[in-house]
Design a protein around this motif. Structure first.
Motif, mmCIF file in Angstrom:
data_model
loop_
_atom_site.group_PDB
_atom_site.id
_atom_site.type_symbol
_atom_site.label_atom_id
_atom_site.label_comp_id
_atom_site.label_asym_id
_atom_site.label_seq_id
_atom_site.Cartn_x
_atom_site.Cartn_y
_atom_site.Cartn_z
ATOM 1 N N ALA A 290 20.602 -13.015 28.770
ATOM 2 C CA ALA A 290 20.337 -13.410 27.381
ATOM 3 C C ALA A 290 18.974 -12.887 26.906
ATOM 4 O O ALA A 290 18.829 -12.463 25.753
ATOM 5 N N ASP A 291 17.978 -12.915 27.787
ATOM 6 C CA ASP A 291 16.659 -12.371 27.434
ATOM 7 C C ASP A 291 16.774 -10.878 27.125
ATOM 8 O O ASP A 291 16.185 -10.374 26.156
ATOM 9 N N HIS A 292 17.499 -10.168 27.969
ATOM 10 C CA HIS A 292 17.692 -8.734 27.758
ATOM 11 C C HIS A 292 18.389 -8.487 26.424
ATOM 12 O O HIS A 292 18.008 -7.563 25.683
ATOM 13 N N ASP A 293 19.372 -9.301 26.098
ATOM 14 C CA ASP A 293 20.072 -9.147 24.812
ATOM 15 C C ASP A 293 19.105 -9.335 23.642
ATOM 16 O O ASP A 293 19.207 -8.640 22.627
ATOM 17 N N GLN A 294 18.154 -10.257 23.789
ATOM 18 C CA GLN A 294 17.170 -10.465 22.722
ATOM 19 C C GLN A 294 16.274 -9.232 22.565
ATOM 20 O O GLN A 294 15.889 -8.871 21.440
ATOM 21 N N SER A 295 15.932 -8.591 23.664
ATOM 22 C CA SER A 295 15.138 -7.361 23.579
ATOM 23 C C SER A 295 15.925 -6.263 22.874
ATOM 24 O O SER A 295 15.381 -5.531 22.028
#
Length: 414
Positions: A290-295
């Motif tokens: 999910a963090d990667h998706d936000q990036s």
């Protein structure tokens, strides 16, 4: 007389330090050797930004140990990880100690009288050393320490000397240019840029890396300075590193995503045509999918024209080195996905320039009979068949953008 050989790795600050070392050696009557095997002393100016770089530095030091009579190791890895060179026959020291140390101190230490630091028509001006951050993954802080800012007057005089020596592009560098003056409790960057732009002559100024946390407090004033000064490239390098506030907190970055957005929105409002450059670290130990998706979403939203994507690698003496890392395949997959998106966004930017007319500064020779130029937003324009037009580094010219590749455009003089 000393015959010296210098090898430099890393950023423009390192190149500037090597130029200052060489200037002091040259002023003292010493001269460059053809290679390390012909040198009395070889100077290795190191970088340590990622683990692969560290490995390459150690490998190169061992090679030079066998090739040269006397080896000096300096730069960021030497200062942050000097013990790594313990089994190598080399002297490890800070860069400004190198000239005096070369061949038993025969050479003087660089001081205020050192010639301007020039790389062709590019003048490199480090305005301060160190930073005010304490990022959990960064080893460079161990080498540079807290920010130490020379006065505005001192930096302006250095800039003026570079221009008088023939610099057509001044690169304002530092570990974090946005915190210039913080060691004195002041935010001096806008005033410094205005003063540099007031220097007589036709030249351009590029501001180097400024962390979002450092420039957020001055971003409105800074954007106005850019809008009012044609000598400034309309370009900022503000490394966001992640689109997740949770990851930024674990990284101990001084900003959160909203501050980065506010900086970008302000420059969008003040400047019609400008370049945003930023960095992302993928695969930080605590980064979830999910963090990667936000990036990825932040990259799509802000659409920077220049993006550096780096896979996380553990650095010794950092807190992040003690964290349980992600698998190599996970980091590889996330890096690939972000790099593909980056190429798509940047490619569209350069494709959109085709048909425009841009004033550019020729900065350096390219491959074959071409020259590399920069337009007002520091976007790269390649002019081919330069000799036919009589174009050389340092020339300003109008170009029509005729074609593009992913990371640059092609232009013809008009």
């Amino acid at each position: 007389m000393v015959r010296y050989h210098i090898e430099t790795y890393g950023c423009t600050s390192n190149r500037g330090e090597s130029r200052a070392i060489e200037s002091a050696l040259r002023d003292a009557g010493h001269y460059r050797a053809e290679g390390p095997d012909e040198a009395d002393v070889t100077i290795l100016n190191t970088c340590t930004v990622v683990e692969k770089t560290e490995t390459n530095m150690l490998r190169r030091a061992r090679e030079l140990e066998d090739e040269t009579a006397d080896l000096i190791v300096t730069g960021c890895m030497a200062l942050a990880q000097g013990e790594e060179f313990a089994d190598i026959d080399a002297r490890v020291m800070h860069w400004d100690e190198v000239p005096q140390a070369a061949l038993n101190g025969e050479c003087p230490t660089p001081g205020p009288g050192v010639d301007p630091v020039l790389d062709g028509v590019v003048g490199i001006l480090p305005i301060a050393r160190g930073c005010m951050s304490n990022c959990s993954y960064c080893i460079t802080k161990h080498a540079t320490g807290r920010v130490d800012s020379p006065s505005i007057e001192e930096n302006v005089e250095k800039a003026r000397a570079l221009v008088h020596a023939g610099a057509k592009e001044l690169r304002i560098t530092g570990q974090d240019t946005g915190v210039y003056g913080w060691d004195e409790g002041e935010r001096k960057l806008p005033e410094l840029l205005e003063r540099v732009c007031d220097i007589e002559g036709e030249f351009r100024v590029r501001l180097g890396m400024a962390n979002p946390g450092g420039i957020h407090g001055i971003h409105e004033e800074l954007a106005e300075v850019f809008a009012e000064n044609e000598k400034l490239y309309d370009f900022i390098h503000a490394p966001v590193q992640s689109g997740s506030d949770e990851v930024l907190e674990e990284m101990r970055r001084q900003h959160r995503v909203e501050k980065f957005r506010e900086v970008v929105d302000t420059f969008d409002r003040e400047l019609d045509y400008w370049t945003l450059s930023t960095d992302f670290i993928v695969g930080f130990p605590t980064e979830t999918e999910a963090d990667h998706d936000q990036s990825m979403e932040l990259l799509r939203e802000t659409r920077p024209e220049k993006v550096n994507v780096t896979r996380f690698s553990k650095r010794p003496k950092t807190d992040a080195a003690d964290m349980k890392g992600l698998g190599g395949q996970t980091k590889k997959d996330r890096s690939k996905a972000m790099s593909e998106l980056k190429r798509e966004i940047v490619g569209e930017v350069y494709e959109g320039m085709v048909g425009d007319t841009r004033k550019v500064l020729c900065v350096e020779q390219g491959t074959g009979d071409s020259v590399k130029c920069r337009d007002s937003a520091y976007r790269q324009v390649i002019v081919q068949n330069a000799s036919e037009y009589g174009i050389e580094p340092g020339d300003f010219l109008e170009t029509e953008i005729t074609a593009s590749q992913t990371m640059y455009a092609f232009g013809n003089p008009v």
